[in-house]
Motif scaffolding. Structure first.
Motif, short mmCIF file in Angstrom:
data_model
loop_
_atom_site.label_atom_id
_atom_site.label_comp_id
_atom_site.label_asym_id
_atom_site.label_seq_id
_atom_site.Cartn_x
_atom_site.Cartn_y
_atom_site.Cartn_z
N SER A 127 0.85 -1.20 0.00
CA SER A 127 0.00 0.00 0.00
C SER A 127 0.89 1.25 0.00
CB SER A 127 -0.93 0.02 1.22
OG SER A 127 -1.76 -1.11 1.20
N GLY A 128 1.82 1.28 -0.92
CA GLY A 128 2.90 2.27 -0.87
C GLY A 128 2.53 3.66 -1.34
N HIS A 129 3.52 4.52 -1.30
CA HIS A 129 3.34 5.95 -1.58
C HIS A 129 4.28 6.39 -2.71
CE1 HIS A 129 2.01 9.81 0.65
NE2 HIS A 129 2.33 10.15 -0.59
N MET A 130 3.71 7.07 -3.72
CA MET A 130 4.49 7.62 -4.82
C MET A 130 4.59 9.13 -4.65
SD MET A 130 5.86 6.42 -7.70
CE MET A 130 4.87 5.01 -8.18
N LEU A 131 5.80 9.63 -4.63
CA LEU A 131 6.01 11.08 -4.60
C LEU A 131 6.58 11.48 -5.96
CD1 LEU A 131 8.01 11.36 -1.25
CD2 LEU A 131 5.66 12.12 -1.57
N LEU A 132 6.09 12.59 -6.50
CA LEU A 132 6.62 13.11 -7.77
C LEU A 132 7.00 14.57 -7.56
CD1 LEU A 132 3.73 11.96 -10.19
CD2 LEU A 132 5.73 10.61 -9.53
N THR A 133 8.12 14.98 -8.12
CA THR A 133 8.44 16.42 -8.07
C THR A 133 7.86 17.11 -9.29
OG1 THR A 133 10.47 15.98 -6.84
CG2 THR A 133 10.22 18.16 -7.81
N GLY A 134 6.82 17.89 -9.04
CA GLY A 134 6.25 18.73 -10.09
C GLY A 134 6.88 20.10 -10.00
N ALA A 167 -6.71 1.63 -5.53
CA ALA A 167 -7.11 0.22 -5.65
C ALA A 167 -6.35 -0.67 -4.68
CB ALA A 167 -6.90 -0.25 -7.09
N PHE A 168 -5.15 -0.26 -4.28
CA PHE A 168 -4.39 -1.08 -3.31
C PHE A 168 -4.04 -0.28 -2.05
CE2 PHE A 168 -1.28 0.33 -6.54
CZ PHE A 168 -0.33 0.97 -5.75
N GLY A 169 -4.83 0.75 -1.77
CA GLY A 169 -4.58 1.53 -0.54
C GLY A 169 -3.33 2.39 -0.63
N GLY A 170 -2.88 2.66 -1.86
CA GLY A 170 -1.69 3.49 -2.03
C GLY A 170 -2.04 4.95 -2.24
N ARG A 171 -1.04 5.80 -2.19
CA ARG A 171 -1.25 7.25 -2.35
C ARG A 171 -0.17 7.84 -3.26
NH1 ARG A 171 -1.37 9.26 3.79
NH2 ARG A 171 0.31 7.74 3.93
N CYS A 172 -0.51 8.97 -3.87
CA CYS A 172 0.46 9.69 -4.69
C CYS A 172 0.43 11.17 -4.33
CB CYS A 172 0.13 9.51 -6.18
SG CYS A 172 1.22 10.46 -7.27
N THR A 173 1.59 11.76 -4.17
CA THR A 173 1.69 13.19 -3.86
C THR A 173 2.61 13.87 -4.85
OG1 THR A 173 1.50 12.67 -1.49
CG2 THR A 173 2.29 14.88 -2.08
#
Ligand code: NJP
Length: 223
Positions: A127-134, A167-173
């Motif tokens: 259930s991981g986390h994706m960080l992106l630098t915008g 869908a898998f409890g993950g997040r994106c910031t």
């Protein structure tokens, strides 16, 4: 067990500052960039909490191999930070150089896609986390900024990933800074944001309670 974070563009600026703060807060970090010497020096600060993973984000296989080596060591991946990016000095259409544009889109767009593609199977298991630098330039219009357009891609894709990862409890910031004092510029910018400011935003997103999605974080220098 210790949480594991894979960071691209970890050899300097925002990526290196985020690695420092993450390790201070108990994470293990995988440091990915092209400059092996800088990664080794940074990893040496962290002992067994870090792994230097030299490679180029535009090369999907090189990212996959690095992530596999990191996951071998950590046992899994809790978060990934697609942060590597580059700008162009004369980015307007008239001053455009086709090879420079291709290189920048390769790093800022394809490089981000490859980081997501290579890390997602691992993140899904935790259930991981994706960080992106915008960028602030990825949310407003700046005359002729092809760099800004590449960051609009990151913001658009990040929003869609937030939906996909539910869908898998993950997040994106998507972290969107204004001007930050890093090697991105030739001149020092002491009055602007410092890379540590952006690192704190990244760790804020990672630490937020699972009920809380931080889809975009904007940071602007007050000056
Ligand atoms: O800049 P810098 P930042 N493959 O130059 C790496 C965004 N941003 O920390 O490969 C792999 O210190 C490079 O490493 P190396 C910006 O667009 C900035 O400011 O060894 N890695 C280095 O570690 C970018 O997305 C500002 O040369 C590659 C890192 O990327 C992010 O912040 C404002 C690579 C760049 O570090 C980090 O940049 C804003 C490749 N092909 C957004 N190419 C700002 N500074 O004002 C480069 O809104 N790297």
């Amino acid at each position: 067990s210790t949480k594991a974070l894979f960071i691209t563009g970890a050899s300097s600026g925002i990526g290196a500052a985020t690695a420092r703060l993450a390790v201070a807060q108990g994470w293990q970090v995988g440091l990915f960039a092209r400059s092996e010497d800088k990664l080794e020096a940074l990893a040496a600060e962290f002992g067994d909490k870090a792994m230097a993973l030299p490679g180029d984000v535009t090369d999907l296989e090189s990212q996959k191999a690095a992530i596999a080596a990191f996951v071998d060591k950590t046992g899994g991946l809790d978060a990934a930070f697609a942060n590597a990016g580059m700008g162009l000095s004369g980015a307007g259409t008239e001053a455009g150089d086709s090879e420079e544009w291709e290189r920048m889109i390769g790093v800022n767009v394809m490089g981000v896609l490859w980081t997501v593609m290579a890390t997602m199977p691992h993140l899904k298991k935790r259930s991981g986390h994706m960080l992106l630098t915008g960028s602030a330039a990825g949310r407003r219009h700046i005359s002729g900024s092809v760099y800004g357009a590449s960051k609009w891609f990151v913001h658009g894709y990040g929003g869609n990933l937030s939906e996909e990862m539910k869908a898998f409890g993950g997040r994106c910031t998507v972290i969107a800074p204004g001007m930050v004092n890093t090697a991105f510029f030739d001149e020092p910018k002491p009055d602007k944001l410092q890379p540590e400011d952006v690192a704190r935003a990244a760790l804020f997103a990672l630490d937020a309670d699972p009920r809380c999605a931080t889809n975009e974080i904007f940071l602007m220098p007050t000056q």
